[in-house]
Design an enzyme around this catalytic site. Structure first.
Site, PDB file in Angstrom:
ATOM      1  N   LYS A  91      31.427  -9.944  39.756  1.00 56.85           N
ATOM      2  CA  LYS A  91      32.531 -10.871  40.065  1.00 56.85           C
ATOM      3  C   LYS A  91      32.826 -10.829  41.577  1.00 56.85           C
ATOM      4  O   LYS A  91      31.899 -10.671  42.355  1.00 56.85           O
ATOM      5  CB  LYS A  91      33.747 -10.547  39.193  1.00 56.85           C
ATOM      6  N   GLU A 142      30.969 -14.504  25.297  1.00 57.85           N
ATOM      7  CA  GLU A 142      32.061 -13.729  25.899  1.00 57.85           C
ATOM      8  C   GLU A 142      33.396 -14.246  25.371  1.00 57.85           C
ATOM      9  O   GLU A 142      33.952 -15.214  25.904  1.00 57.85           O
ATOM     10  CB  GLU A 142      32.038 -13.860  27.427  1.00 57.85           C
ATOM     11  N   ASN A 179      27.925  -8.090  35.919  1.00 58.35           N
ATOM     12  CA  ASN A 179      28.562  -9.174  36.662  1.00 58.35           C
ATOM     13  C   ASN A 179      29.615  -8.551  37.563  1.00 58.35           C
ATOM     14  O   ASN A 179      30.664  -8.112  37.094  1.00 58.35           O
ATOM     15  CB  ASN A 179      29.195 -10.165  35.668  1.00 58.35           C
ATOM     16  N   GLY A 210      37.978  -8.051  30.342  1.00 57.10           N
ATOM     17  CA  GLY A 210      38.880  -7.316  31.214  1.00 57.10           C
ATOM     18  C   GLY A 210      40.109  -6.764  30.515  1.00 57.10           C
ATOM     19  O   GLY A 210      41.065  -6.351  31.170  1.00 57.10           O
ATOM     20  N   HIS A 224      30.761 -19.090  33.248  1.00 54.35           N
ATOM     21  CA  HIS A 224      31.617 -17.955  32.914  1.00 54.35           C
ATOM     22  C   HIS A 224      33.037 -18.448  32.631  1.00 54.35           C
ATOM     23  O   HIS A 224      33.481 -19.419  33.253  1.00 54.35           O
ATOM     24  CB  HIS A 224      31.616 -16.944  34.071  1.00 54.35           C
ATOM     25  N   GLU A 246      35.810 -17.441  33.568  1.00 53.38           N
ATOM     26  CA  GLU A 246      36.660 -17.501  34.770  1.00 53.38           C
ATOM     27  C   GLU A 246      36.376 -18.785  35.555  1.00 53.38           C
ATOM     28  O   GLU A 246      37.278 -19.378  36.144  1.00 53.38           O
ATOM     29  CB  GLU A 246      36.444 -16.250  35.623  1.00 53.38           C
ATOM     30  N   SER A 268      34.593  -6.275  27.817  1.00 51.57           N
ATOM     31  CA  SER A 268      34.983  -4.861  27.685  1.00 51.57           C
ATOM     32  C   SER A 268      33.857  -3.976  27.130  1.00 51.57           C
ATOM     33  O   SER A 268      34.112  -3.051  26.350  1.00 51.57           O
ATOM     34  CB  SER A 268      36.257  -4.723  26.837  1.00 51.57           C
TER      35      SER A 268
HETATM   36  P1  13P Z   1      34.630  -6.874  31.463  1.00 56.59           P
HETATM   37  O1  13P Z   1      33.404  -6.084  31.083  1.00 56.59           O
HETATM   38  O2  13P Z   1      35.335  -6.323  32.657  1.00 56.59           O
HETATM   39  O3  13P Z   1      35.523  -7.090  30.275  1.00 56.59           O
HETATM   40  O4  13P Z   1      34.116  -8.323  31.914  1.00 56.59           O
HETATM   41  C1  13P Z   1      33.267  -9.029  31.088  1.00 56.59           C
HETATM   42  C2  13P Z   1      32.737 -10.194  31.831  1.00 56.59           C
HETATM   43  O5  13P Z   1      33.452 -11.133  32.119  1.00 56.59           O
HETATM   44  C3  13P Z   1      31.328 -10.170  32.232  1.00 56.59           C
HETATM   45  O6  13P Z   1      30.897 -11.416  32.672  1.00 56.59           O
END
Ligand code: 13P
Length: 257
Positions: A17, A173, A15, A179, A101, A103, A219
């Site tokens: 983003k 997730e 992803n 992150g 997601h 976010e 992560s």
């Molecule tokens: P990270 O791998 O940067 O923690 O992000 C995970 C994520 O949100 C994937 O959709």
């Protein structure tokens, strides 16, 4: 390499983003192609921003890399300024769509009800929805993980048929792991994946639940992917930061169980 669980093929999704322009996306796909060319053991998907979907899909042609959108809107067309439909991203070359997601949920107020409509629209357009759900740190620390995962699962997949579940993926997730560099341990993730598979069995039946790919995200790195994917109900990874570099994403695709 064998799939961890017979019948469920591992899936590694990157992803991106809000990273990578059109030119940078094409470069990243071009760099990935020789690194993952021989990876017959899993499905490989990357999710660039909307602007780069078509170009990335072109760049990925003839390789095992498939393309996902990071979101979509449930209506097929109309006066919805700023939105992009499932049919539009499918035509741009997507085969998958990441939906719900954390976010989107926390920064843009997306509800599980909206996610279920998006999942239905994705399926209608022939896309495989990757429906994300997870608990926040305070939900986990107050012992509410099971309840919130149950509610988010039921509401985000509301209205889907058993047949639709055969064309759907779930990504667990945990919000506190995204992150932060602090991934869930394989044990913690496995517990929630087993819970999700149990919920899927309750709602859609045991057979549909058994074939459901449930990915872990939060992560994921080359260093921790093997331990996570070794677990019975962890069928793949949804990777954020480590998917932005060809070498680290390829190292995750090259997981060993
Ligand atoms: P990270 O791998 O940067 O923690 O992000 C995970 C994520 O949100 C994937 O959709």
């Amino acid at each position: 390499m064998e799939s961890p669980t017979p019948g469920r093929r591992p899936v590694i999704v990157g992803n991106w983003k809000m990273h990578r322009t059109v030119r940078e996306s094409v470069e990243l796909v071009d760099r990935l192609k020789p690194l993952v060319g021989a990876s017959g053991h899993c499905d490989i998907v990357v999710a660039p921003p909307f602007t780069a979907l078509w170009a990335a899909a072109r760049a990925a042609e003839g390789s095992p890399i498939a393309i996902a959108a990071q979101d979509l809107y449930w209506e097929s067309q109309g006066a919805y300024t700023g939105e992009v439909s499932a049919g539009m991203v499918a035509e741009a070359g997507c085969r998958f769509a990441i939906l719900g997601h954390s976010e989107r949920r926390s920064l843009f107020g997306e509800t599980s009800r909206a996610v279920s409509r998006k999942a239905a629209a994705a399926l209608e357009a022939g896309l495989t929805p990757i429906v994300c759900l997870g608990e926040t740190l305070s939900e986990r620390e107050s012992g509410r993980t099971e309840t919130v995962i149950g509610t988010r699962f039921r509401q985000s997949l509301d209205g889907l048929t058993e047949d639709a579940l055969y064309r759907t993926m779930i990504a667990y997730e945990p919000v506190w792991a995204i992150g932060t560099g602090r991934a869930a341990t394989p044990e913690m993730a496995q517990d929630v994946h087993a819970l999700i598979r149990g919920l899927a069995a309750e709602v859609f039946g045991r057979q549909a639940a058994e074939q459901l790919p449930i990915l872990y995200g939060g992560s994921v790195k080359p260093e921790n992917v093997d331990g996570l994917l070794a677990r019975a109900d962890i069928d793949g990874a949804l990777v954020g930061g480590a998917s932005l570099k060809a070498e680290s994403f390829a190292a995750i695709v090259d997981f060993q169980v």
